[in-house]
Design a protein around this motif. Structure first.
Motif, mmCIF file in Angstrom:
data_model
loop_
_atom_site.group_PDB
_atom_site.id
_atom_site.type_symbol
_atom_site.label_atom_id
_atom_site.label_comp_id
_atom_site.label_asym_id
_atom_site.label_seq_id
_atom_site.Cartn_x
_atom_site.Cartn_y
_atom_site.Cartn_z
ATOM 1 N N ILE A 31 -46.312 -22.113 -33.777
ATOM 2 C CA ILE A 31 -46.366 -22.509 -35.290
ATOM 3 C C ILE A 31 -46.242 -21.051 -36.098
ATOM 4 O O ILE A 31 -46.558 -19.792 -35.537
ATOM 5 N N ASN A 32 -45.595 -21.359 -37.268
ATOM 6 C CA ASN A 32 -45.813 -19.882 -38.212
ATOM 7 C C ASN A 32 -46.092 -20.280 -39.535
ATOM 8 O O ASN A 32 -46.190 -19.747 -40.552
ATOM 9 N N TYR A 33 -47.017 -21.921 -39.531
ATOM 10 C CA TYR A 33 -47.463 -22.081 -40.802
ATOM 11 C C TYR A 33 -48.597 -23.137 -40.246
ATOM 12 O O TYR A 33 -48.579 -23.768 -39.384
ATOM 13 N N ALA A 49 -50.645 -28.122 -49.715
ATOM 14 C CA ALA A 49 -50.596 -26.649 -49.479
ATOM 15 C C ALA A 49 -50.224 -26.534 -48.174
ATOM 16 O O ALA A 49 -50.642 -26.861 -47.139
ATOM 17 N N THR A 50 -49.694 -25.090 -48.104
ATOM 18 C CA THR A 50 -48.931 -24.552 -46.896
ATOM 19 C C THR A 50 -49.138 -23.161 -46.951
ATOM 20 O O THR A 50 -49.171 -22.216 -48.176
ATOM 21 N N ILE A 51 -49.662 -22.467 -45.709
ATOM 22 C CA ILE A 51 -49.825 -20.996 -45.712
ATOM 23 C C ILE A 51 -49.263 -20.484 -44.324
ATOM 24 O O ILE A 51 -48.994 -21.286 -43.366
ATOM 25 N N TYR A 52 -48.508 -19.854 -44.491
ATOM 26 C CA TYR A 52 -47.414 -18.978 -43.546
ATOM 27 C C TYR A 52 -48.453 -17.866 -42.613
ATOM 28 O O TYR A 52 -49.234 -17.218 -43.308
ATOM 29 N N THR A 53 -48.461 -17.917 -41.581
ATOM 30 C CA THR A 53 -49.043 -17.018 -40.685
ATOM 31 C C THR A 53 -48.730 -15.604 -40.929
ATOM 32 O O THR A 53 -47.819 -15.265 -41.498
ATOM 33 N N THR A 100 -43.125 -24.811 -37.052
ATOM 34 C CA THR A 100 -42.262 -23.864 -37.700
ATOM 35 C C THR A 100 -41.549 -24.406 -38.672
ATOM 36 O O THR A 100 -40.926 -25.444 -38.646
ATOM 37 N N TYR A 101 -41.601 -23.406 -39.708
ATOM 38 C CA TYR A 101 -40.654 -24.008 -41.047
ATOM 39 C C TYR A 101 -40.070 -22.548 -41.734
ATOM 40 O O TYR A 101 -40.761 -21.620 -41.427
ATOM 41 N N ALA A 102 -38.890 -22.754 -42.437
ATOM 42 C CA ALA A 102 -38.645 -21.441 -43.183
ATOM 43 C C ALA A 102 -39.252 -21.101 -44.338
ATOM 44 O O ALA A 102 -39.895 -20.007 -44.377
ATOM 45 N N HIS A 103 -39.799 -22.043 -45.262
ATOM 46 C CA HIS A 103 -40.660 -21.593 -46.565
ATOM 47 C C HIS A 103 -40.938 -22.817 -47.063
ATOM 48 O O HIS A 103 -40.170 -23.840 -47.030
ATOM 49 N N GLY A 104 -41.814 -22.844 -48.327
ATOM 50 C CA GLY A 104 -42.300 -23.858 -48.772
ATOM 51 C C GLY A 104 -43.220 -24.869 -48.231
ATOM 52 O O GLY A 104 -43.576 -24.399 -47.012
#
Length: 124
Positions: A31-33, A49-53, A100-104
């Motif tokens: 995972i990256n978020y 809401a989302t937070i990236y690691t 895993t996701y790019a952004h947002g």
């Protein structure tokens, strides 16, 4: 594989606060978020809401900006959602999500792992 377990739901009066927690276990490299979604009765599930690691970016839905705060304890693999100034329209089942996701804020099909959800009820 990653497992997500939420806690902290409950009932509160309008204007009150609640804090949700989501403990992740398993392979952190998958995972990256971490994120929170919610689904009210009869409505679509929406990203809140989302937070990236690793000290990455944070994103909020317009409906919660200025009232909700997402945070992440990397060492404990735990995400938090501090919800203040709650409104009756915030009532929903809140789900922890990760992947895993790019952004947002990811779309639902961008979520790899889901928690079982916790119920939040805000009375007027």
């Amino acid at each position: 594989q990653v497992q997500l377990v939420e806690s902290g739901g409950g009932s509160v009066q309008a204007g009150g606060s609640l804090r949700l927690s989501c403990k992740a276990s398993g392979d952190p490299n998958e995972i990256n978020y971490m994120a929170w979604f919610r689904q009210a009765s009869g409505k679509w599930r929406e990203g809140v809401a989302t937070i990236y690691t690793g000290g990455g970016s944070i994103y909020y839905a317009d409906s919660v900006k200025g009232r909700f705060t997402i945070s992440l304890d990397d060492a404990e693999s735990t995400a938090f959602l501090q919800m203040d100034s709650l409104k009756p329209e915030d009532s929903a089942t809140y789900y922890c999500a990760a992947g895993t996701y790019a952004h947002g804020i990811p779309r639902e099909n961008g979520v790899d792992y889901w928690g079982k959800g916790v119920l939040v009820t805000v009375s007027s």
